[in-house]
Motif scaffolding. Structure first.
Motif, mmCIF file in Angstrom:
data_model
loop_
_atom_site.group_PDB
_atom_site.id
_atom_site.type_symbol
_atom_site.label_atom_id
_atom_site.label_comp_id
_atom_site.label_asym_id
_atom_site.label_seq_id
_atom_site.Cartn_x
_atom_site.Cartn_y
_atom_site.Cartn_z
ATOM 1 N N SER A 109 25.366 -29.692 39.525
ATOM 2 C CA SER A 109 24.229 -30.082 38.703
ATOM 3 C C SER A 109 23.063 -29.178 39.100
ATOM 4 O O SER A 109 23.243 -27.973 39.293
ATOM 5 C CB SER A 109 23.897 -31.559 38.908
ATOM 6 O OG SER A 109 22.804 -31.944 38.091
ATOM 7 N N GLU A 124 18.024 -37.691 47.776
ATOM 8 C CA GLU A 124 18.862 -37.984 46.624
ATOM 9 C C GLU A 124 18.470 -39.260 45.890
ATOM 10 O O GLU A 124 18.879 -39.465 44.735
ATOM 11 C CB GLU A 124 20.329 -38.080 47.066
ATOM 12 C CG GLU A 124 20.954 -36.762 47.457
ATOM 13 C CD GLU A 124 20.627 -36.299 48.867
ATOM 14 O OE1 GLU A 124 21.142 -35.244 49.282
ATOM 15 O OE2 GLU A 124 19.850 -37.002 49.572
ATOM 16 N N GLU A 142 25.277 -35.356 34.522
ATOM 17 C CA GLU A 142 25.517 -36.296 35.625
ATOM 18 C C GLU A 142 25.860 -37.689 35.100
ATOM 19 O O GLU A 142 26.743 -38.371 35.645
ATOM 20 C CB GLU A 142 24.285 -36.377 36.522
ATOM 21 C CG GLU A 142 24.023 -35.135 37.353
ATOM 22 C CD GLU A 142 22.922 -35.372 38.386
ATOM 23 O OE1 GLU A 142 22.605 -36.548 38.657
ATOM 24 O OE2 GLU A 142 22.398 -34.384 38.927
ATOM 25 N N ARG A 146 29.395 -39.817 35.821
ATOM 26 C CA ARG A 146 29.489 -41.137 36.444
ATOM 27 C C ARG A 146 30.437 -42.058 35.674
ATOM 28 O O ARG A 146 31.014 -42.980 36.251
ATOM 29 C CB ARG A 146 28.096 -41.751 36.582
ATOM 30 C CG ARG A 146 27.310 -41.121 37.724
ATOM 31 C CD ARG A 146 25.912 -41.715 37.881
ATOM 32 N NE ARG A 146 25.282 -41.251 39.115
ATOM 33 C CZ ARG A 146 24.684 -40.080 39.270
ATOM 34 N NH1 ARG A 146 24.605 -39.265 38.236
ATOM 35 N NH2 ARG A 146 24.164 -39.717 40.420
ATOM 36 N N ILE A 156 28.973 -34.915 42.918
ATOM 37 C CA ILE A 156 27.954 -34.165 42.190
ATOM 38 C C ILE A 156 27.029 -33.481 43.189
ATOM 39 O O ILE A 156 26.433 -34.136 44.045
ATOM 40 C CB ILE A 156 27.141 -35.088 41.268
ATOM 41 C CG1 ILE A 156 28.048 -35.723 40.207
ATOM 42 C CG2 ILE A 156 25.998 -34.315 40.600
ATOM 43 C CD1 ILE A 156 27.362 -36.794 39.372
ATOM 44 N N ARG A 158 23.615 -31.148 43.806
ATOM 45 C CA ARG A 158 22.342 -30.740 43.199
ATOM 46 C C ARG A 158 21.774 -29.563 44.004
ATOM 47 O O ARG A 158 20.971 -29.751 44.913
ATOM 48 C CB ARG A 158 21.346 -31.902 43.185
ATOM 49 C CG ARG A 158 21.657 -32.989 42.169
ATOM 50 C CD ARG A 158 20.675 -34.132 42.280
ATOM 51 N NE ARG A 158 20.902 -35.144 41.248
ATOM 52 C CZ ARG A 158 20.353 -36.365 41.267
ATOM 53 N NH1 ARG A 158 19.559 -36.720 42.271
ATOM 54 N NH2 ARG A 158 20.610 -37.219 40.294
ATOM 55 N N GLU A 219 29.549 -39.471 45.011
ATOM 56 C CA GLU A 219 28.258 -39.273 45.658
ATOM 57 C C GLU A 219 27.489 -38.171 44.947
ATOM 58 O O GLU A 219 28.062 -37.338 44.239
ATOM 59 C CB GLU A 219 28.459 -38.855 47.128
ATOM 60 C CG GLU A 219 29.136 -39.875 48.005
ATOM 61 C CD GLU A 219 28.144 -40.782 48.715
ATOM 62 O OE1 GLU A 219 26.949 -40.729 48.371
ATOM 63 O OE2 GLU A 219 28.572 -41.531 49.611
ATOM 64 N N THR A 220 26.191 -38.141 45.188
ATOM 65 C CA THR A 220 25.333 -37.041 44.769
ATOM 66 C C THR A 220 24.670 -36.480 46.015
ATOM 67 O O THR A 220 24.178 -37.242 46.851
ATOM 68 C CB THR A 220 24.246 -37.522 43.782
ATOM 69 O OG1 THR A 220 24.879 -38.074 42.614
ATOM 70 C CG2 THR A 220 23.349 -36.370 43.353
ATOM 71 N N ASN A 222 22.180 -33.200 47.705
ATOM 72 C CA ASN A 222 21.339 -32.013 47.585
ATOM 73 C C ASN A 222 21.928 -30.858 48.399
ATOM 74 O O ASN A 222 22.397 -31.062 49.516
ATOM 75 C CB ASN A 222 19.924 -32.281 48.127
ATOM 76 C CG ASN A 222 19.129 -33.242 47.271
ATOM 77 O OD1 ASN A 222 19.416 -33.428 46.087
ATOM 78 N ND2 ASN A 222 18.120 -33.850 47.858
#
Length: 298
Positions: A109, A124, A142, A146, A156, A158, A219-220, A222
């Motif tokens: 992303s 996050e 995103e 999901r 994901i 970022r 999970e997301t 950075n």
């Protein structure tokens, strides 16, 4: 047999570096892209049937989705959504339709989804507040992903800004470095009162490699260094590296509307998931790029 990785955008800037890192790790890399390269096939992301056949032939253990319209000032807003949103949906459909069960699907992303966040550094859990079509398309991507968390082991990422030799000149850092390397006397830039979290592309692909083989899913995270660098700092570093000056002209045509002024993130979650990743400082990144463009050594 070695594990197989399927990468969209394999022939792009990030894809080429990622391929080298994965191959060095003993993985077999295949993918799609617009350019040439080993293991690269040409396929429109939105051609789900063709994409399904390619994925069925590869039978990947891992999938990395890099393909996107990534230049924020791209002049066709609809392309952001066709590629970044609908193309991602097409990829996920193709994975399921091919009947493969990858260990991990890593999707790129962008930190641009945070917009002008009031909390810095950005973690996050900061609510997204996109300010342009690129960021909107990534946030929509995103949201679509999901919906697939129950079907596929997905993660994901970022990424904040990153750079390196070979990045297109329409991105800020390579534009500045190449201007200094070419010996021109002036450079036209947009808003110079902005600052960004800037990492090395090698730092990014190492984070991707570790996340891919790690256990985290749904999970997301950075991908960032945790410090913002201003345009003025980049220019000053290049003056020092090159030993010469350059005149900066602010071109109103290059100033973006709804510009994000300051953007930098917290790498704390990334470190919890994959450990510490050695990261060069900005000057080292710029010096290596300058050396590649000029053939110089320091």
């Amino acid at each position: 047999m070695s594990k197989r990785v399927f990468v969209t955008g394999l022939s792009g800037f990030t894809g080429r570096y990622l391929r080298d890192a994965l191959v060095a790790d003993g993985l077999e890399v295949h993918g799609i892209g617009q350019g040439a390269g080993e293991g690269v096939r040409h396929c429109d992301l939105n051609d789900t049937d063709s994409l399904t056949r390619i994925i069925d032939a590869v039978r990947p253990d891992y999938v990395v989705h890099l393909a996107a319209i990534a230049y924020v000032a791209h002049d066709d807003p609809l392309e952001f959504y066709r590629v970044n949103v609908l193309g991602t949906e097409s990829l996920l459909k193709a994975i399921v339709a091919a009947g493969v069960s990858p260990t991990k699907v890593l999707l790129a992303s962008s930190a641009n989804v945070y917009g002008n966040a009031e909390q810095l550094p950005i973690t996050e859990d900061v609510p997204p507040a996109p300010t342009n079509h690129y960021a909107n398309s990534k946030l929509a991507m995103e949201m679509i992903c999901r919906n697939w968390f129950a079907k596929l082991p997905m993660l994901i990422a970022r990424p904040f800004n990153y750079t390196g030799y070979g990045q297109a000149e329409n991105f800020l850092v390579p534009k500045i470095v190449k201007h200094f390397a070419s010996g021109v006397s002036a450079i036209r830039l947009g808003n110079i009162d902005v600052s960004r979290d800037i990492s090395d592309v090698l730092y990014l692909v190492e984070a991707y490699r570790r996340l891919l083989v790690g256990s985290a899913v749904s999970e997301t995270v950075n991908i960032c260094g945790g410090r913002a660098y201003s345009v003025a700092e980049i220019l000053d570093a290049m003056r020092d590296i090159s030993g010469r000056d350059i005149h900066v002209e602010v071109d109103p045509a290059l100033v973006r509307g709804a510009e994000v002024i300051r953007l930098y993130g917290s790498p704390a979650k990334l470190r919890r998931l994959v450990g510490d990743i050695p990261a060069p400082d900005l000057r080292d990144i710029l010096a290596r790029m300058y050396d590649r463009y000029t053939g110089a050594t320091h």
